[in-house]
Design a protein around this motif. Structure first.
Motif, PDB file in Angstrom:
ATOM      1  N   PRO A  39      -0.638  14.263  -7.677  1.00  0.00           N
ATOM      2  CA  PRO A  39      -1.281  12.971  -7.401  1.00  0.00           C
ATOM      3  C   PRO A  39      -0.860  12.360  -6.071  1.00  0.00           C
ATOM      4  O   PRO A  39      -1.690  11.778  -5.358  1.00  0.00           O
ATOM      5  CB  PRO A  39      -0.828  12.103  -8.578  1.00  0.00           C
ATOM      6  CG  PRO A  39      -0.580  13.071  -9.681  1.00  0.00           C
ATOM      7  CD  PRO A  39      -0.018  14.293  -9.015  1.00  0.00           C
ATOM      8  N   ALA A  40       0.413  12.484  -5.718  1.00  0.00           N
ATOM      9  CA  ALA A  40       0.876  11.947  -4.434  1.00  0.00           C
ATOM     10  C   ALA A  40       0.387  12.789  -3.269  1.00  0.00           C
ATOM     11  O   ALA A  40       0.050  12.261  -2.202  1.00  0.00           O
ATOM     12  CB  ALA A  40       2.403  11.873  -4.414  1.00  0.00           C
ATOM     13  N   LEU A  41       0.304  14.102  -3.474  1.00  0.00           N
ATOM     14  CA  LEU A  41      -0.128  14.999  -2.395  1.00  0.00           C
ATOM     15  C   LEU A  41      -1.613  14.867  -2.108  1.00  0.00           C
ATOM     16  O   LEU A  41      -2.057  15.106  -0.975  1.00  0.00           O
ATOM     17  CB  LEU A  41       0.208  16.449  -2.752  1.00  0.00           C
ATOM     18  CG  LEU A  41       1.704  16.773  -2.917  1.00  0.00           C
ATOM     19  CD1 LEU A  41       1.875  18.215  -3.376  1.00  0.00           C
ATOM     20  CD2 LEU A  41       2.450  16.541  -1.608  1.00  0.00           C
ATOM     21  N   THR A  42      -2.402  14.504  -3.121  1.00  0.00           N
ATOM     22  CA  THR A  42      -3.852  14.416  -2.957  1.00  0.00           C
ATOM     23  C   THR A  42      -4.343  13.002  -2.665  1.00  0.00           C
ATOM     24  O   THR A  42      -5.501  12.820  -2.295  1.00  0.00           O
ATOM     25  CB  THR A  42      -4.565  14.950  -4.213  1.00  0.00           C
ATOM     26  OG1 THR A  42      -4.103  14.231  -5.366  1.00  0.00           O
ATOM     27  CG2 THR A  42      -4.282  16.431  -4.398  1.00  0.00           C
ATOM     28  N   SER A  43      -3.512  11.998  -2.832  1.00  0.00           N
ATOM     29  CA  SER A  43      -3.917  10.612  -2.566  1.00  0.00           C
ATOM     30  C   SER A  43      -3.900  10.341  -1.064  1.00  0.00           C
ATOM     31  O   SER A  43      -3.161  10.974  -0.301  1.00  0.00           O
ATOM     32  CB  SER A  43      -2.982   9.635  -3.278  1.00  0.00           C
ATOM     33  OG  SER A  43      -3.031   9.807  -4.679  1.00  0.00           O
ATOM     34  N   THR A  44      -4.692   9.383  -0.666  1.00  0.00           N
ATOM     35  CA  THR A  44      -4.695   8.988   0.733  1.00  0.00           C
ATOM     36  C   THR A  44      -3.467   8.141   1.043  1.00  0.00           C
ATOM     37  O   THR A  44      -2.827   7.582   0.145  1.00  0.00           O
ATOM     38  CB  THR A  44      -5.957   8.181   1.060  1.00  0.00           C
ATOM     39  OG1 THR A  44      -5.952   6.953   0.302  1.00  0.00           O
ATOM     40  CG2 THR A  44      -7.213   8.980   0.721  1.00  0.00           C
ATOM     41  N   SER A  45      -3.148   8.055   2.313  1.00  0.00           N
ATOM     42  CA  SER A  45      -1.980   7.276   2.726  1.00  0.00           C
ATOM     43  C   SER A  45      -2.128   5.808   2.347  1.00  0.00           C
ATOM     44  O   SER A  45      -1.163   5.162   1.915  1.00  0.00           O
ATOM     45  CB  SER A  45      -1.780   7.420   4.234  1.00  0.00           C
ATOM     46  OG  SER A  45      -1.552   8.776   4.591  1.00  0.00           O
ATOM     47  N   ALA A  46      -3.352   5.269   2.492  1.00  0.00           N
ATOM     48  CA  ALA A  46      -3.576   3.861   2.160  1.00  0.00           C
ATOM     49  C   ALA A  46      -3.346   3.605   0.673  1.00  0.00           C
ATOM     50  O   ALA A  46      -2.750   2.582   0.290  1.00  0.00           O
ATOM     51  CB  ALA A  46      -4.993   3.449   2.555  1.00  0.00           C
ATOM     52  N   GLU A  47      -3.805   4.522  -0.176  1.00  0.00           N
ATOM     53  CA  GLU A  47      -3.602   4.365  -1.619  1.00  0.00           C
ATOM     54  C   GLU A  47      -2.123   4.386  -1.979  1.00  0.00           C
ATOM     55  O   GLU A  47      -1.664   3.591  -2.816  1.00  0.00           O
ATOM     56  CB  GLU A  47      -4.338   5.476  -2.371  1.00  0.00           C
ATOM     57  CG  GLU A  47      -5.856   5.378  -2.307  1.00  0.00           C
ATOM     58  CD  GLU A  47      -6.545   6.570  -2.945  1.00  0.00           C
ATOM     59  OE1 GLU A  47      -7.745   6.492  -3.187  1.00  0.00           O
ATOM     60  OE2 GLU A  47      -5.853   7.604  -3.195  1.00  0.00           O
ATOM     61  N   LEU A  48      -1.371   5.273  -1.374  1.00  0.00           N
ATOM     62  CA  LEU A  48       0.064   5.361  -1.671  1.00  0.00           C
ATOM     63  C   LEU A  48       0.800   4.108  -1.220  1.00  0.00           C
ATOM     64  O   LEU A  48       1.629   3.560  -1.960  1.00  0.00           O
ATOM     65  CB  LEU A  48       0.656   6.598  -0.989  1.00  0.00           C
ATOM     66  CG  LEU A  48       0.256   7.958  -1.551  1.00  0.00           C
ATOM     67  CD1 LEU A  48       0.884   9.079  -0.733  1.00  0.00           C
ATOM     68  CD2 LEU A  48       0.671   8.092  -3.009  1.00  0.00           C
ATOM     69  N   VAL A  49       0.499   3.657  -0.016  1.00  0.00           N
ATOM     70  CA  VAL A  49       1.194   2.480   0.502  1.00  0.00           C
ATOM     71  C   VAL A  49       0.874   1.242  -0.341  1.00  0.00           C
ATOM     72  O   VAL A  49       1.752   0.398  -0.591  1.00  0.00           O
ATOM     73  CB  VAL A  49       0.813   2.248   1.978  1.00  0.00           C
ATOM     74  CG1 VAL A  49       1.402   0.934   2.486  1.00  0.00           C
ATOM     75  CG2 VAL A  49       1.313   3.403   2.848  1.00  0.00           C
ATOM     76  N   ASP A  50      -0.358   1.129  -0.824  1.00  0.00           N
ATOM     77  CA  ASP A  50      -0.745  -0.034  -1.625  1.00  0.00           C
ATOM     78  C   ASP A  50      -0.169  -0.002  -3.034  1.00  0.00           C
ATOM     79  O   ASP A  50       0.164  -1.048  -3.608  1.00  0.00           O
ATOM     80  CB  ASP A  50      -2.276  -0.126  -1.712  1.00  0.00           C
ATOM     81  CG  ASP A  50      -2.907  -0.504  -0.382  1.00  0.00           C
ATOM     82  OD1 ASP A  50      -2.185  -1.074   0.460  1.00  0.00           O
ATOM     83  OD2 ASP A  50      -4.096  -0.211  -0.179  1.00  0.00           O
ATOM     84  N   SER A  51      -0.036   1.193  -3.625  1.00  0.00           N
ATOM     85  CA  SER A  51       0.369   1.295  -5.030  1.00  0.00           C
ATOM     86  C   SER A  51       1.853   1.540  -5.246  1.00  0.00           C
ATOM     87  O   SER A  51       2.360   1.352  -6.345  1.00  0.00           O
ATOM     88  CB  SER A  51      -0.424   2.426  -5.719  1.00  0.00           C
ATOM     89  OG  SER A  51      -0.177   3.670  -5.069  1.00  0.00           O
TER      90      SER A  51
END
Length: 317
Positions: free
Chosen positions: A46-58
């Motif tokens: 999930p972390a490898l496939t998520s976008t950078s914006a999604e990771l930073v927000d969540s």
């Protein structure tokens, strides 16, 4: 009449049970290793496939990072730096102790000293962490200040010295003490395997004890020492509690060894962030664990390659 050639050995009873037990144990190691790799990849996906914006927000602890690589990179750097410092400090001392035990000390003293060194391996890492944070850090802080004032022109020792002494160099010293028993024990056994004939031949030709060690013992045990160092490096790379209790964490690509808040290691960061991590945050932490897993594999594969190059004249085989 039995045909010519080697007779076929027929295994019965306990012999067959032992062979299958040993084979199963060897296969189990590969299965466990593969299972760990699969677990890390699946949970980190999930972390490898998520976008950078999604990771930073969540993920709350990624607020100051622009991407997963931007978050993992400094952790990898800090992990490798701490492990290399520990290895640089521990290996010369471990070799010296191993040579003293194997070739210089009287038998009774060698036996007792070897026992004491091996006993260090039984001390829990949390005890090393308490010792490093509460005892060692205040003791070495004046030493770090002296290094800064004397060798401050070297980038490693420049900057403002931490008044608490809880810096990456202190962590390196503690990790060096922790890996010292592993490197010493393996090196000692390898040095003791040096053929007696080689040593006696060197002494018979007029070599001093040190010259004999330099010409026979050290070349014979070189690959074994490399293997021991890589075992210690693996321990240092994965150490968690001692680093977490001592180091003032930071997320920088910094070679400043005496300044607080510069580096952090992967294992210590996972332990610090794990209790309050969300599902996405857990995936990020497992992704950093995957990076540590890959680093460990590379280290062990490199060690095997180095040992294999000198397998014909080595005490490690």
């Amino acid at each position: 009449m039995r045909p010519a050639g080697r007779a076929r050995t027929v295994e019965r009873g306990a012999s067959r049970v032992f062979r299958w037990t040993a084979t199963s144990a060897g296969a189990l190691i590969l299965v466990v290793l593969a299972a760990v790799a699969v677990f890390l990849v699946v949970k980190a996906m999930p972390a490898l496939t998520s976008t950078s914006a999604e990771l930073v927000d969540s993920v709350s602890f990624m607020r100051n990072s622009s991407s997963l690589l931007d978050y993992v990179g400094p952790l990898v750097f800090g992990t490798v730096l701490a492990a290399v410092l520990a290895l640089a400090l521990a290996v010369p001392v471990a070799i010296a102790i191993a040579l003293f035990i194997s070739h210089y000390a009287p038998r009774r003293l060698a036996s007792g000293l070897g026992y004491v060194v091996d006993l260090l391996a039984a001390v829990p890492s949390v005890v090393y962490g308490l010792w490093g944070a509460m005892v060692l850090a205040p003791i070495v802080q004046p030493v770090w200040s002296w290094l800064n004032s004397t060798l401050g022109w070297i980038p490693f020792f420049s900057g403002t010295v931490s008044p608490t002494g809880r810096v990456i160099l202190t962590v390196g010293v503690v990790l060096a003490v922790m890996i010292l028993p592993i490197i010493t024990a393996v090196s000692r056994e390898v040095f003791l395997q040096t053929p007696r004939l080689y040593e006696e031949a060197a002494l018979a030709l007029g070599a001093t004890r040190w010259e004999m060690i330099r010409m026979t013992v050290l070349p014979f045990g070189r690959s074994g020492v490399v293997s021991a160092a890589m075992l210690g490096l693996g321990r240092a790379l994965g150490e968690t509690m001692a680093v977490l209790m001592i180091l003032s964490q930071g997320f920088l690509y910094s070679v400043l060894l005496l300044v607080a808040g510069q580096q952090q290691t992967i294992a210590a960061n996972i332990a610090a962030q794990f209790p309050e991590a969300s599902d996405q945050g857990m995936s990020v932490l497992i992704a950093t664990g995957l990076a540590l897993f890959v680093i460990t594999l590379v280290v062990n594969m490199s060690a095997r390659a180095i040992v294999a190059r000198r397998k014909d004249f080595s005490g490690a085989n």
